[in-house]
Motif scaffolding. Structure first.
Motif, short mmCIF file in Angstrom:
data_model
loop_
_atom_site.label_atom_id
_atom_site.label_comp_id
_atom_site.label_asym_id
_atom_site.label_seq_id
_atom_site.Cartn_x
_atom_site.Cartn_y
_atom_site.Cartn_z
N GLU A 399 -50.52 17.12 2.14
CA GLU A 399 -51.51 17.82 2.73
C GLU A 399 -52.68 18.30 1.82
O GLU A 399 -53.74 18.45 2.56
CB GLU A 399 -50.90 19.36 3.16
CG GLU A 399 -49.59 19.17 4.18
CD GLU A 399 -50.16 18.61 5.67
OE1 GLU A 399 -51.36 18.31 5.71
OE2 GLU A 399 -49.22 18.63 6.46
N GLY A 402 -55.25 15.85 2.20
CA GLY A 402 -55.72 15.31 3.57
C GLY A 402 -54.98 13.99 4.17
O GLY A 402 -55.68 13.47 5.18
N ARG A 404 -53.06 13.83 6.55
CA ARG A 404 -52.94 13.98 8.21
C ARG A 404 -54.23 13.75 8.74
O ARG A 404 -54.34 13.12 9.72
CB ARG A 404 -52.51 15.50 8.48
CG ARG A 404 -52.19 15.83 10.02
CD ARG A 404 -51.99 17.22 10.22
NE ARG A 404 -50.76 17.64 9.68
CZ ARG A 404 -49.48 17.67 10.05
NH1 ARG A 404 -49.31 17.16 11.15
NH2 ARG A 404 -48.50 18.14 9.20
N ALA A 405 -55.35 14.62 8.11
CA ALA A 405 -56.56 14.16 8.83
C ALA A 405 -57.25 12.71 8.69
O ALA A 405 -57.83 12.34 9.46
CB ALA A 405 -57.59 15.35 8.16
N SER A 406 -56.83 12.47 7.33
CA SER A 406 -57.30 10.91 7.24
C SER A 406 -56.69 9.83 8.11
O SER A 406 -57.13 9.06 8.76
CB SER A 406 -56.98 10.57 5.81
OG SER A 406 -57.57 11.39 4.95
N THR A 407 -55.33 10.06 8.58
CA THR A 407 -54.67 9.28 9.35
C THR A 407 -55.25 9.55 10.93
O THR A 407 -55.55 8.54 11.42
CB THR A 407 -53.14 9.73 9.46
OG1 THR A 407 -52.72 9.53 8.17
CG2 THR A 407 -52.33 8.80 10.46
N MET A 408 -55.55 10.62 11.13
CA MET A 408 -56.16 10.91 12.35
C MET A 408 -57.50 10.28 12.61
O MET A 408 -57.79 9.35 13.54
CB MET A 408 -56.06 12.20 12.86
CG MET A 408 -54.79 13.10 12.97
SD MET A 408 -54.95 14.97 13.25
CE MET A 408 -55.87 14.92 14.82
N SER A 409 -58.34 10.56 11.64
CA SER A 409 -59.59 9.71 11.47
C SER A 409 -59.40 8.09 11.46
O SER A 409 -60.42 7.50 12.12
CB SER A 409 -60.36 10.29 10.20
OG SER A 409 -60.64 11.58 10.63
N GLU A 412 -58.95 7.21 14.96
CA GLU A 412 -59.97 7.31 15.79
C GLU A 412 -61.07 6.21 15.60
O GLU A 412 -61.65 5.55 16.34
CB GLU A 412 -60.74 8.62 15.48
CG GLU A 412 -61.87 9.01 16.14
CD GLU A 412 -62.51 10.22 15.78
OE1 GLU A 412 -63.60 10.83 16.43
OE2 GLU A 412 -62.28 11.01 14.79
N SER A 413 -61.25 5.82 14.33
CA SER A 413 -62.29 4.77 13.67
C SER A 413 -62.03 3.37 14.44
O SER A 413 -62.66 2.61 14.74
CB SER A 413 -62.16 4.84 12.34
OG SER A 413 -62.84 5.93 11.57
#
Length: 431
Positions: A399, A402, A404-409, A412-413
């Motif tokens: 965490e 990052g 979680r945020a990196s995977t979501m991004s 998205e990309s």
């Protein structure tokens, strides 16, 4: 419990009418006399269609219902002046369809054959071997209908022809899945401009060619499995050979249904499919969307063909690009994580080969448990954690990085890139 998805104890009029219409279509369009409707393959097809309509009966239940209906029919034949059979609610609604099925006379029924009597005697027979092969061929006006039935229901006949334009990993994975079902290798053909990837198809017994037109002309279902920018060129090449019997399935990322339908003849059946690399081992995640002229039975046919490839789902086209980011590209994200797991173990002193083997098994086991348990990932994650234990410390570090945020991004990309490719393919098809 009156939910349409729950099996009913008693048949209602609407359900029986649908059942009979399905049997009538399958039986009569295959040029068989009414007594052959008991053929087991027909009941399997009827079962799939009834399920698709929301009626969840077993094949045996369908057979028993048909037996009751036929008994009622024979009673009416023997005793025309007697009251309608009491066991069949609403018999008068079904009588016309039953007569159409039972008393139809097709060219395959030879003169002098007493189909009513023969049928009554062999009521209990389920045998697929009982289908009679009379010397007269089907008339021309039924051949097209027979092709339609086979196209809609591949288990009716293993002669469904499948073609692939493109010989990459996606085509190979899908082909392997299809061959593990009912389709024979002799009924599959693949085209590619070079012979580089064709050898592995030949090892499966699949015919290969360099002609896209040859594939289209000899196929009922054509998978267009080329790079997105090549789709307009390929479809313009073969479009004049696409007819009403074809189903065109594109697996090209970003190429929209609107683009496909613009490039194909009017009213063509087009479906957009997004598989992923694990199709190679029949553990894929596939999502498809039907075009404006693709019917429910076209989707059912595709599901039937692909079910051995892994999870097959249908959704609106807007989900396809998301699926590309989630699952098409997502497998690479998982591989990156597995690689990092192994490298962490190597850093701590474990041999590389063993670390990678354990990492791959860890990903596999976690994935199967997630799929088969039906639990939310967060619930499974919490079940691994113990207060003050090793896992919560490791999760805290992830965490902080990052993850979680990196995977979501990343999802998205990848999704946005798929949409960008779609816009480019649309623009390219209009040039």
């Amino acid at each position: 419990m009156d939910d349409s998805g729950i099996k009913k104890q008693n048949w209602d009029v609407k359900e029986t009418e649908l059942f009979l219409e399905i049997l009538k279509e399958l039986d009569m369009k295959k040029c068989l006399d009414g007594r052959k409707v008991r053929n087991n393959k027909l009941f399997k097809v009827a079962h799939r269609r009834m399920t698709a309509a929301g009626y969840h009966r077993s094949v045996d239940q369908l057979k028993f219902r048909w037996k009751l209906l036929k008994s009622a029919y024979y009673k009416c034949k023997r005793e025309p002046d007697s009251p309608a059979p009491t066991k069949i609610q609403g018999w008068w609604r079904y009588e016309k369809t039953m007569v159409a099925i039972m008393e139809s006379r097709h060219p395959l029924v030879g003169p002098g054959v007493n189909s009513d009597r023969n049928d009554e005697v062999t009521e209990e027979s389920d045998g697929e071997a009982s289908v009679l092969h009379w010397p007269q061929p089907c008339p021309d006006n039924t051949t097209q209908n027979l092709d339609l039935i086979i196209k809609m229901d591949p288990e009716m006949d293993s002669q469904l022809k499948i073609g692939f334009i493109g010989a990459g990993n996606m085509a190979f994975g899908i082909a392997k899945g299809i061959l593990s079902g009912n389709v024979l290798p002799a009924n599959v053909k693949v085209s590619a401009p070079s012979s580089r990837n064709l050898g592995r198809f030949q090892e499966l017994g699949i015919a290969v060619t360099h002609s896209n037109i040859e594939v289209v002309c000899g196929s009922d279902v054509v998978f267009v499995a080329v790079k997105p920018h090549l789709v307009p060129l390929v479809l313009k090449e073969v479009t004049q050979h696409v007819t009403g019997r074809h189903m065109i399935v594109s697996v090209a990322a970003g190429v929209t249904l609107a683009t496909l339908e613009e490039l194909l003849p009017e009213n063509s059946v087009a479906i957009r499919l997004m598989p992923n690399l694990p199709c190679l081992v029949q553990e894929g995640a596939l999502l498809f969307a039907r075009g404006s002229h693709a019917k429910q039975e076209d989707g059912a046919l595709l599901r039937s063909l692909l079910h051995r490839c892994g999870l097959v789902e249908e959704g609106p086209e807007a989900w396809i690009d998301i699926h590309t980011g989630l699952s098409g590209s997502g497998v690479a994200f998982v591989y990156l994580f597995a690689e990092a797991l192994a490298e962490g173990a190597v850093k701590m002193g474990m041999p590389s080969a063993l670390a990678h083997s354990i990492a791959s098994q860890t990903v596999l086991g976690a994935g199967r448990l997630l799929r088969d348990s039906g639990k939310h990932p967060a619930q499974l994650r919490s079940e691994v954690c113990t207060p003050g234990g090793t896992t919560i410390y490791g999760l805290h570090t992830l965490e902080q990085g990052g993850v979680r945020a990196s995977t979501m991004s990343a999802v998205e990309s990848a999704t946005e890139r798929a949409r960008e490719l779609g816009r480019k393919s649309t623009a390219g098809s209009r040039k």
